[in-house]
Structure formats: structure tokens, C-alpha cells
Design a protein around this motif. Structure first.
Motif, short mmCIF file in Angstrom:
data_model
loop_
_atom_site.label_atom_id
_atom_site.label_comp_id
_atom_site.label_asym_id
_atom_site.label_seq_id
_atom_site.Cartn_x
_atom_site.Cartn_y
_atom_site.Cartn_z
N ALA A 64 0.66 -1.23 -0.06
CA ALA A 64 0.05 0.11 -0.17
C ALA A 64 0.83 1.54 0.10
O ALA A 64 0.49 2.10 -0.74
N GLN A 65 1.99 1.15 0.47
CA GLN A 65 2.87 2.31 0.69
C GLN A 65 3.41 2.52 -0.64
O GLN A 65 3.45 3.53 -1.11
N ASN A 70 4.12 5.74 -5.74
CA ASN A 70 4.36 5.88 -7.11
C ASN A 70 3.19 6.85 -8.00
O ASN A 70 2.13 6.54 -7.57
N ASN A 71 3.74 7.25 -9.01
CA ASN A 71 2.76 8.09 -9.59
C ASN A 71 2.50 7.56 -11.09
O ASN A 71 1.65 7.80 -11.72
N ARG A 72 3.30 6.39 -11.37
CA ARG A 72 3.03 5.94 -12.65
C ARG A 72 1.91 4.50 -12.65
O ARG A 72 2.22 3.98 -11.66
N LYS A 73 0.88 4.68 -13.18
CA LYS A 73 -0.11 3.81 -13.26
C LYS A 73 0.64 2.14 -13.35
O LYS A 73 0.20 1.41 -12.28
N ILE A 74 1.48 2.13 -14.28
CA ILE A 74 1.91 0.60 -14.35
C ILE A 74 2.75 -0.03 -13.01
O ILE A 74 2.65 -0.84 -12.48
N TYR A 144 -5.10 1.57 -3.95
CA TYR A 144 -5.00 1.66 -5.54
C TYR A 144 -6.20 2.58 -6.14
O TYR A 144 -5.77 3.33 -6.90
N ASN A 145 -7.33 2.15 -5.54
CA ASN A 145 -8.43 3.02 -6.30
C ASN A 145 -8.64 4.31 -5.68
O ASN A 145 -9.58 5.04 -5.72
#
Length: 483
Positions: A64-65, A70-74, A144-145
Motif C-alpha cells: 500500500a505504501q 508511485n505516480n506511474r499507473k504501471i 490503489y483506487n
């Protein structure tokens, strides 16, 4: 450790007194106490499997951290899939490995190809693994959402994952509901604690006087189904309907009531499902936390109701089949899930699935209409029929049970395997249904009479019935522990 045991009767007051009398001024120490108590509660069954809970906790806390940072979706997807693969990998190995190996061998045997099965392992299924695995995964999904932000408090998060009242059989809590309560200072509330004790009493009644009392009868009929008449076989599956409801909803009531004693409100898990008027209403009232989990984390990601009706129906079928398999490593559960899917789809197609969403049976009516009563009877009959697959050990046994119902067209008076009077059980179930109907609008407050006399009479009656129907010679564990 189980709720209906002497060990829990000693355990709960000790933790309660330490929580409110010794550590009430320090939230973090309270959470440490709850965490240690939860690990002790679970480790009392088998301390070795605490490692699995701790592993799931550390994985999703760290994942979760990383998702949040991270800013990139991948990159976010990479970390999310890491959580899914580890958690489902653990669940799959312990719960489904032997099932799929045996199914693979049986499939080849069906085609006349004999394969020596040397791959099965002696694997013990950890209690409650399906529940806490889903709970910890939901945290990573929600981060994530962007529904929640990850916590930096590992103690609070570990307590969320392992909170002992709902650790082994739910309700499956979402982090957005439970984690903020764990992270916020709780205040001693006398009324909340009394409400919790009432729920515990009601849950124990459902477990001891309903589920445990019916268990020997159900076991006898399902074990010896080939020797009984149609009427007895029908009685067996009706009694199983009440057994599993009393067992599972009783556990949920005790869990919710116990959590209340520590200033925490868990989600409702049952809302009188046997008063449902269509199958969708039943699933809005039965095992609500699991239905909600599959809706948010399987049905919606698949596309939900958006797109063509064919895709929507496909999504419904997938959810029910996966839900069936979640209940156990046996094809009987898959058939049970498929049965409910087939019953659900027609109501879904004609868009009647939300008709009774927030409307209790008989609400706003002085007398229930005959039409409503017939709907309830039909849905109860449908659900009860499906329980045959759920209760049977094999699909063949389930089909034989059904076959005998329609072939052995005879009526006979069933005798209790231990010689008890059956009339007492019929009266007990009748009183239970009547009382459930009276309290049907508020599942969290079953004993809410304003009169102290009526409350005292109710408490006394419930305790007396538990003593009367208590059977010391049976397994007192909860059915859903195996899931």
C-alpha cells in the motif's frame, strides 16, 4: 478458541478489563493489547499459522505504501498484482492445491487415461484464511483506487487485519470502516457495551439452541439419506437451513457484540435473509460483507452493469461461481454458486434486483399480504433446495438426496437419533421465526423492549432455552471456520 467455550469466557473479561481499566488513556497501548489478544486468540488453535497472518499483514502494509508513493499507473499495478499473487498464492496453496490436483487426475480418468496421483500433500487448512486474506487484500485495492490513504501505523494496520472478534469468520471488514476506528481514541460507552452484551447473548442463543441443537438431526439425515422417507429428507434440509443460519449469523452477532465492548462498530453481516421476497434481496441480506467484497473487487472491475446485458450477465455468473468456490475446495460449492447465479439472473434481467433493497417484509403494513407470504415461501424453498449441494460431500450424494426426495414419496414420523422429543424442536423453530419477524427491522438491536420486565423475561427465556437444548456430545465449532 471459539466464542462458545470456557476459554473465551475467561479470555474476554480479562482483555476487556485491561483495555478499559488499565490502558484506557493510551490508544497505542490499547491497540497493542488488541493485537496481542488477537494473536493469542488465533494462536490458541494453532500458533504456527500466525506466520501466515503476519506475512499477509506485512505484504499489504508495504504494498500500500508503494502504491501510494508511485505516480506511474504501471508501477501501481505492479505492486497491486504483487499483493494479489502473494495472498491468493497462500490461499490457493492451503485451500485449493489438493482439490485441483485431484480434479486434474479425475479428468484424465474420465477419458480412460490413468495417472498415478503422487502430487497431493498433507495440508492443514488454516482457520479463517479466506476471511483475513480477503480483508487484507481489500486494503491494497482501496489504496490503489484512491478510496483511502495508507496508514503509517503498523500496529493499527496489524490490528485491523487480525482483530479477534471477526478474524476467523467475519464480517469481512473494509479498511475504510474499521481502520479509522482503530486509529481513533475510543471512549467508554455504557450503552454501547450493554448493546454488545445483548448481541452476544442473542448470537449464543442462535448458535447453542438453534444450530447446535439441530446439528445431530441434520447429520443423521444426511448421513443415512437412503434410509429415510421424502418427508424426513425435506425436514433434514429445512433444519440445515436453520442450522447454518443460526451458526453463521450467530457468530456474526457475537463478533459485532464483542467489538462493541471495545468501542468498535463492525458492519452488519445478516439482515433476516429468510424473509426475502426474491433471490437478490436474499443476497442483500445474507453474508453481506462477502457479497459486498465480490461486488466491489470482482463485479465492478469486470465492468459491472455497464456495457451490454450479455456482459453484465457474464459478470454475475463469474461472481457467483467464484463465490461458490470461495466457500470450499469442492465442486458441490461451485454447483451451489451456479444454482444461485441461475436463480439471480432472471431477476437481474427484468431489473427487479433493487426492488426490496431497503424495505423490510411487512414494513408500513398492518397485515402482510398473501402475495408477499408466498414470495417469502418460494425464496426460502429455493435457497433451502440449494443447501442440499452445500451440505453434501459430493455432487453424486446431493443428486441422490434429491432423487430420493422425489422417489420415496412417503411420509414418516422422524425420531431424534438420541431419543429427544421432536415436538420441542418444531416449537423452538416456530418461536425463533416469530421472534425474528418481530425484530426484523433492526438486526443490531434484537432485545430492545422498553419494559425492564420484558427484557428480563427475554434474557431468562434465552438462557433457559440454551440450557435446555445444550448438547455436550457434539462438535461446537462454527461451520464457517472451515472456509
Amino acid at each position: 478458541m471459539v466464542f462458545n467455550s470456557l476459554e473465551f469466557l475467561i479470555f474476554l473479561p480479562i482483555v476487556f478489563c485491561l483495555y478499559w481499566l488499565v490502558f484506557k488513556k493510551n490508544l497505542r497501548i490499547q491497540n497493542v493489547l488488541l493485537l496481542l489478544a488477537s494473536y493469542f486468540f488465533y494462536g490458541f488453535w494453532d500458533w504456527r499459522f500466525l506466520s501466515l497472518i503476519i506475512l499477509s499483514t506485512l505484504v499489504d502494509f508495504y504494498v500500500a505504501q508503494k502504491i501510494f508513493q508511485n505516480n506511474r499507473k504501471i508501477s501501481k499495478k505492479y505492486w497491486l498484482w504483487l499483493s494479489i499473487l502473494i495472498n491468493i498464492g497462500i490461499l490457493g496453496f492451503f485451500k485449493y492445491y489438493n482439490f485441483f490436483v485431484n480434479s486434474w487426475v479425475e479428468m484424465f480418468d474420465a477419458f480412460g487415461i490413468s495417472i498415478e496421483n503422487t502430487w497431493t500433500l498433507r495440508v492443514i487448512l488454516p482457520v479463517g484464511i479466506s476471511f483475513y486474506t480477503f480483508q487484507t487484500m481489500s486494503y491494497s485495492f482501496d489504496v490503489y483506487n484512491k478510496h483511502i490513504k495508507p496508514t503509517k501505523d503498523i500496529v493499527a494496520f496489524a490490528t485491523f487485519v487480525s482483530f479477534f472478534p471477526q478474524l476467523v469468520a467475519g464480517p469481512i471488514e473494509r479498511a475504510s470502516n474499521l481502520l479509522p476506528q482503530i486509529s481513533t481514541k475510543r471512549v467508554f460507552d455504557y450503552n454501547q457495551i450493554v448493546s454488545g452484551l445483548k448481541l452476544i447473548l442473542w448470537g449464543l442463543f442462535k448458535k447453542v439452541a438453534i444450530a447446535d441443537a439441530l446439528a445431530p438431526i441434520v447429520d443423521d439425515i444426511f448421513t443415512n439419506y437412503s434410509n429415510y422417507s421424502s418427508s424426513t429428507l425435506i425436514l433434514g434440509v429445512i433444519f440445515f437451513s436453520f442450522q447454518i443460519y443460526g451458526d453463521f449469523s450467530g457468530y456474526s452477532d457475537i463478533a459485532i457484540g464483542t467489538a462493541k465492548m471495545f468501542g468498535i462498530e463492525l458492519s452488519s453481516n445478516f439482515k433476516f435473509p429468510y424473509f426475502s421476497r426474491n433471490i437478490t434481496e436474499f443476497w442483500n441480506r445474507w453474508h453481506i460483507s462477502l457479497s459486498s467484497w465480490f461486488k466491489h473487487y470482482v463485479y465492478f472491475p469486470l465492468g459491472g452493469s455497464y456495457g451490454s446485458q450479455v456482459k453484465s450477465i457474464r459478470n454475475v455468473l463469474i461472481v457467483f461461481l467464484v463465490s461458490g468456490l470461495w466457500h470450499g475446495a469442492n465442486w458441490t460449492y461451485v454447483v451451489w454458486g451456479a444454482f444461485h447465479a441461475l436463480a439471480f439472473v432472471p431477476v437481474f434481467v427484468i431489473k427487479k434486483n433493487k426492488k426490496y433493497k431497503n424495505l423490510a417484509l411487512g414494513e408500513g403494513e398492518l397485515i402482510i399480504s398473501l402475495k408477499e407470504i408466498l414470495k417469502v415461501i418460494f425464496v426460502f424453498s429455493l435457497v433451502t433446495f440449494s443447501w442440499i449441494f452445500f451440505r453434501s460431500e459430493t455432487i453424486y450424494q446431493a443428486l441422490e438426496y434429491i432423487h430420493n426426495i422425489f422417489i420415496n414419496k412417503s411420509f414418516s414420523v422422524y425420531d431424534h437419533p438420541r431419543g429427544y422429543r421432536m415436538i420441542d424442536y418444531y416449537m423452538l423453530i416456530s418461536l425463533f421465526v416469530i421472534f425474528e419477524y418481530i425484530i426484523r427491522k433492526d438486526e443490531r438491536n434484537p432485545i430492545r423492549f422498553k419494559s425492564k420486565v420484558l427484557r428480563f423475561i427475554t434474557y431468562t427465556l434465552l438462557i433457559l432455552l440454551m440450557l435446555l437444548f445444550y448438547d455436550n456430545g457434539i462438535d461446537r465449532s462454527f461451520i464457517y471456520f472451515q472456509f
